[in-house]
Enzyme design. Structure first.
Site, PDB file in Angstrom:
ATOM      1  N   ARG A 168       0.826  -1.218   0.000  1.00 34.24           N
ATOM      2  CA  ARG A 168       0.000   0.000   0.000  1.00 34.24           C
ATOM      3  C   ARG A 168       0.857   1.264   0.000  1.00 34.24           C
ATOM      4  O   ARG A 168       0.504   2.276   0.625  1.00 34.24           O
ATOM      5  CB  ARG A 168      -0.967   0.038   1.200  1.00 34.24           C
ATOM      6  N   SER A 218     -11.354  -0.198   3.619  1.00 31.16           N
ATOM      7  CA  SER A 218     -10.716  -0.570   4.888  1.00 31.16           C
ATOM      8  C   SER A 218     -10.117   0.667   5.537  1.00 31.16           C
ATOM      9  O   SER A 218      -9.400   1.433   4.897  1.00 31.16           O
ATOM     10  CB  SER A 218      -9.604  -1.577   4.642  1.00 31.16           C
ATOM     11  N   GLU A 310      -5.368   3.432   6.772  1.00 29.87           N
ATOM     12  CA  GLU A 310      -5.243   3.375   5.314  1.00 29.87           C
ATOM     13  C   GLU A 310      -5.902   4.609   4.693  1.00 29.87           C
ATOM     14  O   GLU A 310      -5.394   5.185   3.741  1.00 29.87           O
ATOM     15  CB  GLU A 310      -5.890   2.088   4.781  1.00 29.87           C
TER      16      GLU A 310
HETATM   17  C1  LIG Z   1     -15.677  -0.243  -0.890  1.00 27.66           C
HETATM   18  C2  LIG Z   1     -14.197  -0.035  -1.011  1.00 27.66           C
HETATM   19  C3  LIG Z   1     -13.355  -1.121  -1.159  1.00 27.66           C
HETATM   20  C4  LIG Z   1     -11.969  -0.937  -1.270  1.00 27.66           C
HETATM   21  N1  LIG Z   1     -11.177  -2.024  -1.440  1.00 27.66           N
HETATM   22  C5  LIG Z   1      -9.852  -1.870  -1.577  1.00 27.66           C
HETATM   23  C6  LIG Z   1      -9.009  -2.989  -1.790  1.00 27.66           C
HETATM   24  O1  LIG Z   1      -9.446  -4.119  -1.848  1.00 27.66           O
HETATM   25  N2  LIG Z   1      -7.685  -2.764  -1.926  1.00 27.66           N
HETATM   26  C7  LIG Z   1      -7.141  -1.516  -1.882  1.00 27.66           C
HETATM   27  O2  LIG Z   1      -5.918  -1.380  -2.027  1.00 27.66           O
HETATM   28  N3  LIG Z   1      -7.917  -0.432  -1.689  1.00 27.66           N
HETATM   29  C8  LIG Z   1      -9.252  -0.568  -1.533  1.00 27.66           C
HETATM   30  N4  LIG Z   1     -10.052   0.517  -1.332  1.00 27.66           N
HETATM   31  C9  LIG Z   1      -9.452   1.853  -1.232  1.00 27.66           C
HETATM   32  C10 LIG Z   1      -9.421   2.623  -2.562  1.00 27.66           C
HETATM   33  O3  LIG Z   1     -10.317   2.085  -3.480  1.00 27.66           O
HETATM   34  C11 LIG Z   1      -8.048   2.613  -3.177  1.00 27.66           C
HETATM   35  O4  LIG Z   1      -7.111   3.139  -2.287  1.00 27.66           O
HETATM   36  C12 LIG Z   1      -8.022   3.429  -4.483  1.00 27.66           C
HETATM   37  O5  LIG Z   1      -6.865   3.075  -5.182  1.00 27.66           O
HETATM   38  C13 LIG Z   1      -8.049   4.939  -4.275  1.00 27.66           C
HETATM   39  O6  LIG Z   1      -8.194   5.559  -5.527  1.00 27.66           O
HETATM   40  P1  LIG Z   1      -9.022   6.907  -5.685  1.00 27.66           P
HETATM   41  O7  LIG Z   1      -8.911   7.310  -7.107  1.00 27.66           O
HETATM   42  O8  LIG Z   1     -10.391   6.771  -5.161  1.00 27.66           O
HETATM   43  O9  LIG Z   1      -8.170   7.884  -4.762  1.00 27.66           O
HETATM   44  P2  LIG Z   1      -8.713   9.094  -3.874  1.00 27.66           P
HETATM   45  O10 LIG Z   1      -9.531   8.588  -2.749  1.00 27.66           O
HETATM   46  O11 LIG Z   1      -9.305  10.143  -4.740  1.00 27.66           O
HETATM   47  O12 LIG Z   1      -7.337   9.628  -3.287  1.00 27.66           O
HETATM   48  C14 LIG Z   1      -6.635   8.834  -2.357  1.00 27.66           C
HETATM   49  C15 LIG Z   1      -5.233   9.430  -2.196  1.00 27.66           C
HETATM   50  O13 LIG Z   1      -4.553   9.309  -3.441  1.00 27.66           O
HETATM   51  C16 LIG Z   1      -4.169  10.600  -3.914  1.00 27.66           C
HETATM   52  N5  LIG Z   1      -4.315  10.562  -5.367  1.00 27.66           N
HETATM   53  C17 LIG Z   1      -5.426  10.339  -6.110  1.00 27.66           C
HETATM   54  N6  LIG Z   1      -5.107  10.382  -7.419  1.00 27.66           N
HETATM   55  C18 LIG Z   1      -3.782  10.630  -7.482  1.00 27.66           C
HETATM   56  C19 LIG Z   1      -2.853  10.811  -8.548  1.00 27.66           C
HETATM   57  N7  LIG Z   1      -3.224  10.746  -9.825  1.00 27.66           N
HETATM   58  N8  LIG Z   1      -1.556  11.053  -8.230  1.00 27.66           N
HETATM   59  C20 LIG Z   1      -1.150  11.133  -6.933  1.00 27.66           C
HETATM   60  N9  LIG Z   1      -1.977  11.015  -5.893  1.00 27.66           N
HETATM   61  C21 LIG Z   1      -3.281  10.750  -6.167  1.00 27.66           C
HETATM   62  C22 LIG Z   1      -5.087  11.583  -3.229  1.00 27.66           C
HETATM   63  O14 LIG Z   1      -4.487  12.864  -3.146  1.00 27.66           O
HETATM   64  C23 LIG Z   1      -5.247  10.919  -1.876  1.00 27.66           C
HETATM   65  O15 LIG Z   1      -4.122  11.222  -1.089  1.00 27.66           O
HETATM   66  C24 LIG Z   1     -11.432   0.375  -1.227  1.00 27.66           C
HETATM   67  C25 LIG Z   1     -12.285   1.472  -1.087  1.00 27.66           C
HETATM   68  C26 LIG Z   1     -13.659   1.278  -0.991  1.00 27.66           C
HETATM   69  C27 LIG Z   1     -14.563   2.471  -0.855  1.00 27.66           C
END
Ligand SMILES: Cc1cc2nc3c(=O)[nH]c(=O)nc-3n(C[C@H](O)[C@H](O)[C@H](O)COP(=O)(O)OP(=O)(O)OC[C@H]3O[C@@H](n4cnc5c(N)ncnc54)[C@H](O)[C@@H]3O)c2cc1C
Length: 315
Positions: A168, A218, A310
């Site tokens: 992560r 999570s 996380e």
């Molecule tokens: C129901 C559910 C299930 C999930 N299951 C998992 C799982 O199984 N495994 C897992 O690893 N995660 C899981 N997650 C967490 C999440 O989906 C991941 O961390 C996902 O990769 C976040 O992407 P996002 O675009 O939504 O980021 P955001 O929530 O928009 O941003 C998260 C962070 O990333 C940064 N960010 C976003 N885009 C960029 C970019 N282009 N460059 C640099 N920084 C950036 C943001 O500034 C912030 O700090 C889950 C979430 C939910 C709601």
């Protein structure tokens, strides 16, 4: 400063509620809000924020953040750069492409490599930054290279090795670089098998995770089995999983500590999956934070391990 930003960044909006841009549906407003529809827009928005000496924050799918009730006092750059291109088994995707789209589209072409991400919310950029993973797979497994914006505003292309992926975590997270796009190597496979596997993951999530309520996935990362005392390792050995190294599921610890269903305001430790906090209606970030602190304290007391968050608090 206000008039500057409107002149320098056409399309920027003022005082935009961030809750609808997150899967938690929690949080106040961004002072300024800009939708970046392509890579040029992202670079331009970051440059303007720097010129205006304004704090900025990059938001994509909003599936891993908890936005403060007070919102964000600077510019939120919402990444919606959604182009992608497949050339034989090589996939190029801009940071704003949703993982859902990628899994679906490559599945249709019978290309393997991202089946583990079936049902994973969020964007390519978010997944690369946090080295997202599930069901034994991680984004790093398929990455060849990543283009990113460094702290000086220069575009750099990093090889997989330079991305320094770990559990992560990545170089981009450590250094706060912005992921602009990523290139993946996929493998030819059996279309039906690939699509079935992704669908099974989606179905598993629906069954086991509290997707009926807004949440941010999570709350804590799973705990490294090696960090427990010898005595606890003996007790916990039957619940250890490989993810990708031996871990004790945090959900198990929270459940064992009797914290399932614990509620503060409209925020609740999920009964269905205790490593999730769910928003029962109008939860405030303050309630979620208090719940997180309470869980951390109880787990420390019972298992002598420090839970690592996380989800990211944005304020
Ligand atoms: C129901 C559910 C299930 C999930 N299951 C998992 C799982 O199984 N495994 C897992 O690893 N995660 C899981 N997650 C967490 C999440 O989906 C991941 O961390 C996902 O990769 C976040 O992407 P996002 O675009 O939504 O980021 P955001 O929530 O928009 O941003 C998260 C962070 O990333 C940064 N960010 C976003 N885009 C960029 C970019 N282009 N460059 C640099 N920084 C950036 C943001 O500034 C912030 O700090 C889950 C979430 C939910 C709601």
């Amino acid at each position: 400063m206000n008039s500057d930003i409107h002149n320098l960044l056409p399309g920027v909006k003022t005082n935009v509620s961030l809750a609808p841009h997150t899967t938690f549906n929690i949080g106040g407003a961004a002072r300024y809000f800009f939708i970046a529809k392509n890579i040029k827009d992202i670079i331009e928005a970051v440059s303007v924020a720097k010129k205006c000496k304004m704090p900025f924050f990059v938001l994509a799918g909003g599936s891993n953040v908890l936005i403060s009730d007070k919102g964000f006092p600077g510019l939120v750059i919402k990444i919606q750069a959604t182009s992608y291109k497949l050339q034989a088994t090589r996939l190029y995707a801009e940071a704003g492409v949703s993982m859902e789209t990628l899994v679906r589209e490559i599945g249709k072409k019978g290309l393997a490599g991202l089946e583990w991400a079936g049902g994973l919310p969020g964007s390519v950029g978010g997944a690369v930054r946090g080295n997202a993973g599930a069901f034994g797979g991680e984004i790093k497994d398929s990455v060849i290279s990543v283009a990113a914006l460094d702290e000086k505003g220069n575009v750099k292309t990093l090889s997989k090795k330079q991305c320094m992926f770990s559990y992560r975590d990545s170089f981009f997270k450590k250094k706060n670089w912005i992921v602009l796009s990523a290139t993946f190597q996929l493998q030819k496979g059996n279309k039906k098998k690939i699509q079935r596997e992704a669908k099974e993951h989606i179905a598993y999530r629906k069954e086991k995770h509290p997707l009926e309520y807004p949440n941010a996935g999570s709350v804590f990362i799973n705990c490294d089995f090696r960090k427990f005392s010898k005595e606890l390792r003996e007790k916990l050995k039957d619940v250890v999983k490989t993810d990708p190294f031996p871990i004790v599921p945090t959900a198990y610890l929270i459940s064992e500590a009797g914290l399932k269903g614990l509620r503060i305001g409209m925020a609740q430790v999920s009964e269905k999956h205790p490593n999730y906090v769910v928003n029962l209606g109008a939860a405030r970030a303050k309630d979620v934070m208090r719940l997180i602190e309470k869980v951390k304290k109880e787990i420390k007391k019972k298992f002598s391990v420090a839970l690592e968050q996380e989800i990211e608090l944005v304020s």
